[in-house]
Design an enzyme around this catalytic site. Structure first.
Site, PDB file in Angstrom:
ATOM      1  N   TYR A  60      49.264  39.511  38.209  1.00 32.61           N
ATOM      2  CA  TYR A  60      47.822  39.311  38.371  1.00 32.61           C
ATOM      3  C   TYR A  60      47.063  40.197  37.384  1.00 32.61           C
ATOM      4  O   TYR A  60      46.115  39.753  36.733  1.00 32.61           O
ATOM      5  CB  TYR A  60      47.426  39.635  39.809  1.00 32.61           C
ATOM      6  CG  TYR A  60      45.942  39.627  40.096  1.00 32.61           C
ATOM      7  CD1 TYR A  60      45.273  38.434  40.365  1.00 32.61           C
ATOM      8  CD2 TYR A  60      45.216  40.817  40.112  1.00 32.61           C
ATOM      9  CE1 TYR A  60      43.915  38.425  40.645  1.00 32.61           C
ATOM     10  CE2 TYR A  60      43.856  40.819  40.394  1.00 32.61           C
ATOM     11  CZ  TYR A  60      43.209  39.622  40.657  1.00 32.61           C
ATOM     12  OH  TYR A  60      41.859  39.628  40.929  1.00 32.61           O
ATOM     13  N   SER A  92      39.086  42.173  36.427  1.00 35.16           N
ATOM     14  CA  SER A  92      39.508  43.130  37.441  1.00 35.16           C
ATOM     15  C   SER A  92      39.863  44.447  36.767  1.00 35.16           C
ATOM     16  O   SER A  92      40.365  44.452  35.634  1.00 35.16           O
ATOM     17  CB  SER A  92      40.735  42.610  38.203  1.00 35.16           C
ATOM     18  OG  SER A  92      41.259  43.612  39.059  1.00 35.16           O
TER      19      SER A  92
END
Length: 242
Positions: free
Chosen positions: A151, A137
């Site tokens: 995250y 990501s």
């Protein structure tokens, strides 16, 4: 001989788009999913419509026995040539101080331990010419302050896993790369409590819009294919400029 590729988290979003794209490119595809049997079945139907073999296998990403079963089932289609490590979860968006331990553990279990378990199975079974793509990501380098720092931290670990494993497996002719999507139109945002995030965040994306799953799938397909034959240890950003 057609490539045989496992896509974890393949029943929705980026995973589903990738499974369909790979089938179009000639891959037989094994769709790993957690619980949405109907969605996985629809992806497999599309794979078969494209003229390729498709299998859906329910598997919890962080369970070693279920991951082994996923890979054992894939062997029915032939020698494994590809893995797309895509299964992922997030947790409610909010300040770091509000993070619950249960949410933290789930994010680590699925997004890191799950990736390690699947990559380990792939590394044991692949021969020269095999390729792994980890879905990371853009958060790994942006940090996601005020949203989900934990995250982002786990996705930074995904990048490190990619680089280290690429170096370890290169002598065996196995490539390992990652894609780092930015804000993509998937249901991940609804799960995190911000279903409209692709629209509200558009103003801070240099290209002025959120991405589509197919745009990430194209990058993954390239990294798995022969045109990326000299590419390993790379993290390909697909983020609209973020």
């Amino acid at each position: 001989m057609n490539p045989v590729t496992i896509v974890t988290g393949g029943s929705r979003g980026i995973g589903a788009a990738t499974a369909r794209r790979l089938a179009h490119d000639g891959h037989h595809v094994v769709v790993g999913y957690r619980r949405d049997h109907d969605a996985a079945a629809r992806v497999v139907a599309d794979i078969r419509t494209a003229g390729r073999h498709g299998i859906a296998v329910a598997a919890e990403a962080a369970d070693p026995e279920q991951i082994q079963r996923l890979f054992d089932t894939a062997a029915d289609l032939g020698p494994l040539t590809g893995l797309v490590n895509n299964a992922g979860v997030t947790s409610p968006i909010g300040p770091f101080t509000d993070l619950r331990v249960d949410d933290l553990r789930r994010v680590v279990d699925v997004n890191l331990i799950g990736y390690v378990l699947a990559a380990q199975q792939a590394a044991r079974r692949m021969s020269a010419g095999g390729a792994i793509v980890n879905v990371s990501s853009a958060a790994a380098t942006l940090g996601s302050p005020g949203e989900y720092v934990h995250y982002a931290a786990v996705k930074a670990a995904t990048d490190t896993l990619t680089v280290g494993l690429a170096k370890e497996l290169a002598p065996r002719g196995i490539r390992v790369n990652a894609v780092a999507p930015g804000i993509i139109r998937t249901d991940l945002h609804a799960v995190s409590g911000a279903p409209d995030r692709p629209d509200t965040a558009a103003g801070r994306i240099p290209m002025g819009r959120a991405g589509q799953p197919d745009e990430v799938a194209g990058a993954i397909a390239w990294l798995l294919g022969p045109d990326a034959g000299y590419t390993t240890g790379a993290v390909l950003r697909v983020s609209g400029g973020l």
